[in-house]
Write an enzyme that holds these catalytic residues in place. Sequence first.
Site, PDB file in Angstrom:
ATOM      1  N   SER A 113       0.825  -1.247  -0.078  1.00  0.00           N
ATOM      2  CA  SER A 113      -0.158   0.078  -0.123  1.00  0.00           C
ATOM      3  C   SER A 113       0.858   1.283  -0.080  1.00  0.00           C
ATOM      4  CB  SER A 113      -0.830   0.035   1.383  1.00  0.00           C
ATOM      5  OG  SER A 113       0.193  -0.066   2.341  1.00  0.00           O
TER       6      SER A 113
ATOM      7  N   HIS B 291       5.132  -2.069   7.188  1.00  0.00           N
ATOM      8  CA  HIS B 291       5.569  -0.599   7.427  1.00  0.00           C
ATOM      9  C   HIS B 291       6.315  -0.699   9.006  1.00  0.00           C
ATOM     10  CE1 HIS B 291       2.945   0.621   4.583  1.00  0.00           C
ATOM     11  NE2 HIS B 291       3.380   1.955   4.460  1.00  0.00           N
TER      12      HIS B 291
HETATM   13  N1  DGL Z   1       2.176  -2.400   4.892  1.00  0.00           N
HETATM   14  C1  DGL Z   1       0.805  -2.937   5.026  1.00  0.00           C
HETATM   15  C2  DGL Z   1       0.747  -4.400   5.706  1.00  0.00           C
HETATM   16  O1  DGL Z   1       1.575  -5.135   5.701  1.00  0.00           O
HETATM   17  C3  DGL Z   1      -0.342  -2.160   4.833  1.00  0.00           C
HETATM   18  C4  DGL Z   1      -0.355  -1.136   5.653  1.00  0.00           C
HETATM   19  C5  DGL Z   1      -1.726  -0.464   5.393  1.00  0.00           C
HETATM   20  O2  DGL Z   1      -1.799   0.094   4.289  1.00  0.00           O
HETATM   21  O3  DGL Z   1      -2.709  -0.121   6.421  1.00  0.00           O
HETATM   22  O4  DGL Z   1      -0.179  -4.801   6.274  1.00  0.00           O
END
Ligand code: DGL
Length: 276
Positions: free
Chosen positions: A7, A181
């Site tokens: 994302s 993230h």
């Molecule tokens: N980086 C993402 C994950 O591993 C999504 C974070 C998001 O867009 O809420 O879930």
Amino acid sequence: MIGIFDSGSGGLSVYREIARILPEQRYIYVSDNAHCPYGGKSPEYIRGRASLISEFLSGRGCEVIVVACNTATAAAISYLRQTYDLPFIGMEPAVKPAALSTRSGVIGVLATEGTLKASNYLDLRDSLPDGLRVVDCVGKGFVELVESGDLSSPHAEQTVRESVSPLLEQGADVLVLGCTHYPFLRPLIEKAASEFDPARKVDVIDPAPAVARQLVRVMHGHGLLDDSSLQTALSLSGEAEGAVPYRISDEQRRRLELYSSGDLGSLERILGLIRK
Ligand code: DGL
């Protein structure tokens, strides 16, 4: 060519572990940051985004796609595998490795709302042996911190503490990073844990190295890596256990193409952190 998407910039925490063990490959990374965060969005919406991005990546010549996002994996990976004729590698919270490392018997999972509600995660929780307990919490505001490049301010520290503390209060001695993230906030997560109880040793688990190994095995299985490249990658992975996060070279940067549905600013900021 390897396609990777998330994302936003979080998937770069997975890319850097892949680049560590497959340094010579070419990569395309897509950040869907015009639609970020995915965490609170419906599975149908995320499937639509994941399909569009997968079509784009396969159209650009990617032979394998890493869904470097736990939320998108939960919502879309079965659909992607049924729909497209190329291998997909996904992410899931590393609850099983955490089960091996906990001493208190309490495993803390930090992830998005979408991941924590998904059936694959609930099944994973249920499959744990008796005597182990999983406590979980959304890393509220974490994705926004990473996308804005704020990885160290007092506000970031406070935001991280607010989600980590409830897990520690319930006895967790291992914290699973269930969103790609979150590894960029790992120093703050570790700080919050050590301030909460300096006497408790808390392990933090990032599944990215295991996902990178899974990618090389799948590529080898599909004839995309020969035997000697597989062995080299796995031995680089072995050396990497417990090592500091990998930083990519200028040459590797040249082999990484970046795309974003929004602006490229946040990707460039995080990329700055993972470069030599
Ligand atoms: N980086 C993402 C994950 O591993 C999504 C974070 C998001 O867009 O809420 O879930």
